[in-house]
Design a protein around this motif. Structure first.
Motif, PDB file in Angstrom:
ATOM      1  N   ILE A  11      -4.370 -33.868 -22.749  1.00 10.24           N
ATOM      2  CA  ILE A  11      -3.249 -34.131 -23.664  1.00 10.24           C
ATOM      3  C   ILE A  11      -3.053 -32.987 -24.653  1.00 10.24           C
ATOM      4  CG2 ILE A  11      -2.386 -35.646 -25.478  1.00 10.24           C
ATOM      5  CD1 ILE A  11      -3.625 -37.984 -23.973  1.00 10.24           C
ATOM      6  N   PRO A  12      -4.096 -32.534 -25.373  1.00  5.41           N
ATOM      7  CA  PRO A  12      -3.861 -31.430 -26.320  1.00  5.41           C
ATOM      8  C   PRO A  12      -3.385 -30.151 -25.645  1.00  5.41           C
ATOM      9  CG  PRO A  12      -6.208 -31.919 -26.136  1.00  5.41           C
ATOM     10  CD  PRO A  12      -5.481 -33.030 -25.473  1.00  5.41           C
ATOM     11  N   VAL A  13      -3.923 -29.851 -24.471  1.00  4.84           N
ATOM     12  CA  VAL A  13      -3.463 -28.658 -23.758  1.00  4.84           C
ATOM     13  C   VAL A  13      -2.004 -28.828 -23.345  1.00  4.84           C
ATOM     14  CG1 VAL A  13      -3.726 -27.312 -21.643  1.00  4.84           C
ATOM     15  CG2 VAL A  13      -5.740 -27.931 -22.977  1.00  4.84           C
ATOM     16  N   GLY A  14      -1.664 -30.038 -22.879  1.00  5.12           N
ATOM     17  CA  GLY A  14      -0.277 -30.289 -22.480  1.00  5.12           C
ATOM     18  C   GLY A  14       0.682 -30.146 -23.648  1.00  5.12           C
ATOM     19  N   ILE A  15       0.285 -30.661 -24.815  1.00  7.36           N
ATOM     20  CA  ILE A  15       1.139 -30.534 -26.004  1.00  7.36           C
ATOM     21  C   ILE A  15       1.276 -29.061 -26.387  1.00  7.36           C
ATOM     22  CG2 ILE A  15       1.216 -30.973 -28.494  1.00  7.36           C
ATOM     23  CD1 ILE A  15       0.053 -33.750 -27.879  1.00  7.36           C
ATOM     24  N   GLY A  16       0.166 -28.328 -26.344  1.00  4.47           N
ATOM     25  CA  GLY A  16       0.217 -26.904 -26.683  1.00  4.47           C
ATOM     26  C   GLY A  16       1.113 -26.124 -25.744  1.00  4.47           C
ATOM     27  N   ILE A  17       1.014 -26.415 -24.441  1.00  2.00           N
ATOM     28  CA  ILE A  17       1.848 -25.705 -23.456  1.00  2.00           C
ATOM     29  C   ILE A  17       3.316 -26.055 -23.656  1.00  2.00           C
ATOM     30  CG2 ILE A  17       2.402 -25.548 -20.999  1.00  2.00           C
ATOM     31  CD1 ILE A  17      -0.598 -25.819 -20.428  1.00  2.00           C
ATOM     32  N   LEU A  18       3.601 -27.338 -23.873  1.00  2.00           N
ATOM     33  CA  LEU A  18       4.993 -27.750 -24.121  1.00  2.00           C
ATOM     34  C   LEU A  18       5.559 -27.007 -25.327  1.00  2.00           C
ATOM     35  CD1 LEU A  18       7.471 -29.624 -23.759  1.00  2.00           C
ATOM     36  CD2 LEU A  18       6.276 -31.291 -25.229  1.00  2.00           C
ATOM     37  N   ALA A  19       4.795 -26.990 -26.424  1.00  2.00           N
ATOM     38  CA  ALA A  19       5.273 -26.331 -27.641  1.00  2.00           C
ATOM     39  C   ALA A  19       5.497 -24.843 -27.412  1.00  2.00           C
ATOM     40  CB  ALA A  19       4.266 -26.551 -28.774  1.00  2.00           C
ATOM     41  N   SER A  97       2.228 -23.540 -31.878  1.00  2.00           N
ATOM     42  CA  SER A  97       1.798 -24.459 -30.815  1.00  2.00           C
ATOM     43  C   SER A  97       0.429 -25.040 -31.125  1.00  2.00           C
ATOM     44  CB  SER A  97       1.766 -23.715 -29.475  1.00  2.00           C
ATOM     45  OG  SER A  97       3.036 -23.155 -29.180  1.00  2.00           O
ATOM     46  N   LEU A  98      -0.475 -24.201 -31.652  1.00  2.00           N
ATOM     47  CA  LEU A  98      -1.793 -24.698 -32.053  1.00  2.00           C
ATOM     48  C   LEU A  98      -1.666 -25.691 -33.208  1.00  2.00           C
ATOM     49  CD1 LEU A  98      -3.915 -21.425 -31.837  1.00  2.00           C
ATOM     50  CD2 LEU A  98      -3.976 -23.390 -30.274  1.00  2.00           C
ATOM     51  N   GLY A  99      -0.704 -25.457 -34.082  1.00  2.00           N
ATOM     52  CA  GLY A  99      -0.454 -26.414 -35.151  1.00  2.00           C
ATOM     53  C   GLY A  99      -0.071 -27.773 -34.604  1.00  2.00           C
ATOM     54  N   VAL A 101      -1.033 -28.978 -31.742  1.00  2.00           N
ATOM     55  CA  VAL A 101      -2.269 -29.548 -31.199  1.00  2.00           C
ATOM     56  C   VAL A 101      -3.122 -30.129 -32.321  1.00  2.00           C
ATOM     57  CG1 VAL A 101      -4.403 -29.005 -29.973  1.00  2.00           C
ATOM     58  CG2 VAL A 101      -2.248 -28.017 -29.196  1.00  2.00           C
ATOM     59  N   CYS A 102      -3.232 -29.393 -33.437  1.00  2.00           N
ATOM     60  CA  CYS A 102      -4.007 -29.890 -34.580  1.00  2.00           C
ATOM     61  C   CYS A 102      -3.455 -31.219 -35.072  1.00  2.00           C
ATOM     62  CB  CYS A 102      -3.989 -28.867 -35.720  1.00  2.00           C
ATOM     63  SG  CYS A 102      -4.985 -27.396 -35.424  1.00  2.00           S
ATOM     64  N   LEU A 103      -2.138 -31.341 -35.127  1.00  2.00           N
ATOM     65  CA  LEU A 103      -1.542 -32.591 -35.607  1.00  2.00           C
ATOM     66  C   LEU A 103      -1.802 -33.736 -34.628  1.00  2.00           C
ATOM     67  CD1 LEU A 103       1.832 -31.335 -37.116  1.00  2.00           C
ATOM     68  CD2 LEU A 103      -0.215 -32.098 -38.325  1.00  2.00           C
ATOM     69  N   TYR A 104      -1.809 -33.431 -33.330  1.00  2.00           N
ATOM     70  CA  TYR A 104      -2.197 -34.460 -32.358  1.00  2.00           C
ATOM     71  C   TYR A 104      -3.623 -34.936 -32.631  1.00  2.00           C
ATOM     72  CZ  TYR A 104      -4.640 -36.060 -28.199  1.00  2.00           C
ATOM     73  OH  TYR A 104      -5.455 -36.760 -27.340  1.00  2.00           O
ATOM     74  N   LEU A 105      -4.539 -33.983 -32.866  1.00  2.00           N
ATOM     75  CA  LEU A 105      -5.935 -34.336 -33.104  1.00  2.00           C
ATOM     76  C   LEU A 105      -6.085 -35.146 -34.392  1.00  2.00           C
ATOM     77  CD1 LEU A 105      -7.574 -30.938 -32.099  1.00  2.00           C
ATOM     78  CD2 LEU A 105      -7.607 -33.079 -30.791  1.00  2.00           C
ATOM     79  N   VAL A 106      -5.316 -34.788 -35.419  1.00  2.00           N
ATOM     80  CA  VAL A 106      -5.348 -35.544 -36.669  1.00  2.00           C
ATOM     81  C   VAL A 106      -4.856 -36.971 -36.432  1.00  2.00           C
ATOM     82  CG1 VAL A 106      -4.366 -35.740 -38.985  1.00  2.00           C
ATOM     83  CG2 VAL A 106      -5.086 -33.511 -38.130  1.00  2.00           C
ATOM     84  N   ALA A 123       6.166 -32.637 -33.103  1.00  2.00           N
ATOM     85  CA  ALA A 123       5.963 -31.297 -33.659  1.00  2.00           C
ATOM     86  C   ALA A 123       6.399 -30.223 -32.673  1.00  2.00           C
ATOM     87  CB  ALA A 123       4.497 -31.108 -34.036  1.00  2.00           C
ATOM     88  N   ALA A 124       6.109 -30.439 -31.392  1.00  2.00           N
ATOM     89  CA  ALA A 124       6.494 -29.457 -30.378  1.00  2.00           C
ATOM     90  C   ALA A 124       8.003 -29.353 -30.242  1.00  2.00           C
ATOM     91  CB  ALA A 124       5.869 -29.832 -29.037  1.00  2.00           C
ATOM     92  N   LEU A 125       8.697 -30.493 -30.387  1.00  2.00           N
ATOM     93  CA  LEU A 125      10.140 -30.536 -30.174  1.00  2.00           C
ATOM     94  C   LEU A 125      10.956 -30.285 -31.440  1.00  2.00           C
ATOM     95  CD1 LEU A 125      10.352 -33.732 -27.917  1.00  2.00           C
ATOM     96  CD2 LEU A 125      10.536 -31.359 -27.163  1.00  2.00           C
TER      97      LEU A 125
END
Length: 746
Positions: A11-19, A97-99, A101-106, A123-125
């Motif tokens: 999931i975090p990698v997918g969010i990062g790639i999307l962003a 994009s890393l930001g 991912v950080c928000l997903y983790l939070v 955040a990505a969109l």
């Protein structure tokens, strides 16, 4: 093993790639825009500052006025890449994009995995985040740092491990070098270990009697250590190079006044009208404060003066101040992205992706979901989320005292996205379980928030965007495109004084001086105290050779509160008008204020030379060359003095050097021609005067001198008459009329 890794990182990698892919696609579209190459306002200033750092000037010479971390970030990239624009934007896209991912983790750790996914995807969109990642602005780095800080805070609260309290302090220290108002977040994080147990998730039941106090002290100390590692070197550096111990910058006072004064509408307000760019802010704040107090001021005293003026406005006009702050709150909570130098909506012209996303994931949606999330989570999870409520309140409290712009409120985004993710998931869960009653208040509050975001607070026409585009084209000397852009701005806003001023400047660059004066006059009719227009109109009159009118314009600019730069301008006008004593007086002011020092010394030296004061003249010209070794005009002027002192070899060396540096310098050709004439090298003299005329077709003296050689030395009457007639057409008829009287010319 593979399924385990996929479950953890998928999931975090997918969010990062999307962003990142969305940001990359936006950049590929945006690169067709002139804004990709032609930088505006602070972005241009940051890149130039970064270039100075990359060239070796790591320390600087003054107390930081603007937040310094971003220019150092740019400087590092410029060390690695000769053309940094793509690398900077790609790096910021990775950080953005890393930001996400950080928000997903939070969200995952603090709320639930589902809420975390919604937070990360939002955040990505989020269209403005994509926009800011493509700008050379500190907002992008600030988003990443704050998102990272939130993640470190969550880890610190969950594990109570000292390293996370320390790392969160480091990141917050870095964030305060991007956004100075992050200092309030540091304060909250330092005192948080001391919050009573019933309001905190920190474990407070410990076996030893004094263990809790020790634990709290240690955690706060770890935060302060992290912050100190970042900020203490900055404070020490400011103290060493300047006159002020400050951990960040010295612009608190001016920034506070820009958001709290009788003339502001809540958005950016320049201390001097028409000078709202990074080049002027610091000097204007200092000059106006010193003028008001009648003495030189340190950076700290300047800041204190403007803080006092802000408080004075609030105390003397409390109702106006309250009304202003209500307006600023509505501006903060508005769906519209308030434009600064970079127009969010104009940029959508080049990016269908940005335009499409702006219709879906924008501030109106995120803020409404965030309000719903605040109300829903407060019902059962308030204790776990209390820190984040306090952080949001602290950020709002730190934003409202200042001027409001889209990039200024962007620092709120990580927290808003976190609560938006919580709101979307909690609302879905409760509606799915038919818990309608518990949703009612949250939906009502969300509805009010949504209505607020659509209140018509600003004029959405992109006149400022086209104006800034015209500035960029003008800076690149692409005057036709600059003219087209500023005319678009004036169509959208016919009462735009800055637009008339800029169009006048563009016409002046195109040598259409009549149109330039017409536009400058139109700007003054709209704003009679517009200092820069008087100054620009003075430049036009100087180009036209109307020295008296130029001096009048510069004098009026000074009367309206013009800066010391205007003394430099008027000094040059006095030199051109042969008022040498006045020129020396004005250039003294410019030199004392360190305005254009090489040119100021060169022209003061020339003024001394015209008064036959050759010793101070040579001293000034030598100083100009010491400051700028390739100052062609200084070599040319010193060469003239050497001619007058009959030091012909030194004169020839200086004039030759001037032309090596600037092969199109008409002055140097003209003066070298006179030297060759004195040396009876007539052919070389005529060749030089011909070159002088080539590069300055209105050079009267060169026509007269060339005609004199043609008539008196070579006996070529036709050539002499042609040159003298041309000089007469330009305004000096003495030689031509004498020749006609002698019947040498018709």
């Amino acid at each position: 093993m593979r399924s385990h890794l996929l479950r953890i990182w998928g999931i975090p990698v997918g969010i990062g790639i999307l962003a990142f892919m969305l940001r990359l696609f936006y950049l590929l579209q945006f690169q067709e825009s002139p804004f990709f190459t032609y930088l505006l306002g602070d972005g241009k200033g940051y890149l130039e500052w970064g270039a100075e750092i990359a060239s070796g000037d790591w320390i600087g010479t003054q107390v930081f006025y603007q937040a310094p971390l971003y220019p150092y970030f740019l400087g590092f990239i410029q060390v690695l890449f000769e053309d940094p624009l793509w690398p900077i934007r790609l790096t910021q896209s990775v950080m953005g994009s890393l930001g996400c991912v950080c928000l997903y983790l939070v969200g995952k750790r603090l709320l639930s995995q589902e809420a975390g996914v919604i937070t990360g995807v939002l955040a990505a969109l989020y269209a403005p985040a994509i926009f800011f990642d493509g700008l050379l602005q500190k907002a992008s780095v600030g988003f990443f740092l704050f998102s990272l800080a939130l993640w470190q805070m969550v880890l610190a609260l969950e594990t109570e491990k000292r390293r996370y309290w320390f790392s969160a302090g480091v990141v917050l220290g870095l964030l305060s070098l991007i956004r100075e108002n992050a200092a309030l977040l540091i304060f909250v994080w330092v005192v948080w270990p001391w919050i009573p147990g019933k309001f905190s998730t920190i474990r407070t039941v410990l076996p030893q009697p004094n263990a809790l106090a020790v634990k709290r002290f240690v955690l706060s100390a770890m935060v302060l250590m992290g912050v100190g590692i970042v900020l203490l070197p900055v404070g020490f550096r400011n103290w060493v190079v300047g006159d002020m111990w400050t951990f960040t910058t010295s612009q608190l006072g001016p920034n506070l006044y820009m958001g709290n004064n009788p003339k502001t509408d809540g958005m950016y307000y320049a201390l001097r009208y028409g000078r709202g760019v990074y080049l002027y802010e610091r000097n204007d704040a200092k000059e106006l404060a010193e003028e008001a107090l009648g003495r030189p001021l340190t950076s700290g005293e300047v800041s204190s003066y403007w803080v006092g003026k802000s408080i004075e406005f609030a105390v003397e006009h409390p109702l106006d101040w309250m009304e202003l702050n209500i307006r600023k709150w509505l501006l903060v909570w508005n769906r519209y992205e308030l434009n600064d130098t970079d127009d969010y909506y104009l940029y959508q012209t080049w990016s269908p992706l940005l335009s499409s996303l702006d219709h879906v994931v924008h501030f109106g949606l995120v803020s409404t979901l965030a309000v719903i999330g605040l109300f829903l989570t407060a019902q059962k999870q308030w204790r776990r989320l209390l820190l984040f409520y306090v952080l949001a309140a602290a950020l709002l409290a730190s934003i409202l005292p200042f001027a409001i712009h889209g990039r200024y409120r962007f620092v709120l985004l990580p927290l808003l996205l976190l609560f938006a993710g919580a709101g979307a998931w909690e609302l879905k869960q409760r509606l799915q379980h038919k818990l309608y009653k518990s949703c009612g208040i949250a939906l009502f509050a969300g509805g009010i928030s949504l209505v607020m975001t659509y209140l018509p607070m600003v004029n959405p026409l992109p006149a400022l965007g086209y104006y800034n585009l015209a500035l960029a084209y003008q800076d690149a000397k692409d005057y036709p495109k600059a003219l087209d852009s500023v005319e678009r701005a004036l169509v959208l806003n016919p009462g735009f004084p800055e637009g008339f001023n800029l169009r006048g400047n563009i016409y002046a660059a195109l040598q259409n001086y009549e149109a330039a004066l017409k536009d400058h006059t139109a700007a003054l009719q709209l704003v009679p105290s517009y200092i820069d227009v008087y100054r620009n109109r003075g430049h036009v009159y100087l180009k036209l050779g109307q020295h008296d009118r130029a001096i009048q314009e510069y004098t009026r600019a000074l009367e309206e509160g013009g800066s010391d730069e205007v003394y430099f301008d008027r000094g040059l006008a006095y030199v051109s008008g042969h008022f040498y004593e006045q020129a020396v007086s004005d250039l003294n002011v410019a030199i004392q204020a360190e305005i254009n020092l090489p040119d100021a010394y060169a022209f003061r030296g020339w003024a001394y030379a015209q008064m036959k004061q050759f010793e101070p003249a040579l001293k000034d010209l030598n100083q100009a060359l010491a400051l700028e070794s390739n100052h062609a005009s200084a070599y040319s002027k010193r060469g003239v003095i050497y001619i007058q002192l009959q030091q012909h070899e030194a004169a020839l060396a200086d004039l030759n050097r001037a032309l090596e540096i600037s092969p199109e310098l008409a002055d140097a050709y003209d003066h070298r021609g006179k030297l060759y004439f004195l040396l009876k090298q007539y052919e070389q003299a005529v060749n030089d005067w011909t070159q002088a005329i080539r590069f300055d077709p209105k050079r009267i003296e060169a026509y007269n001198n060339r005609g004199t050689v043609a008539m008196l030395i070579w006996g070529r009457k036709a050539e002499a008459c042609s040159d003298w007639k041309k000089a007469c057409e330009l305004g000096d008829c003495q030689n031509y009329q004498l020749a006609v009287k002698r019947q040498d010319c018709e």
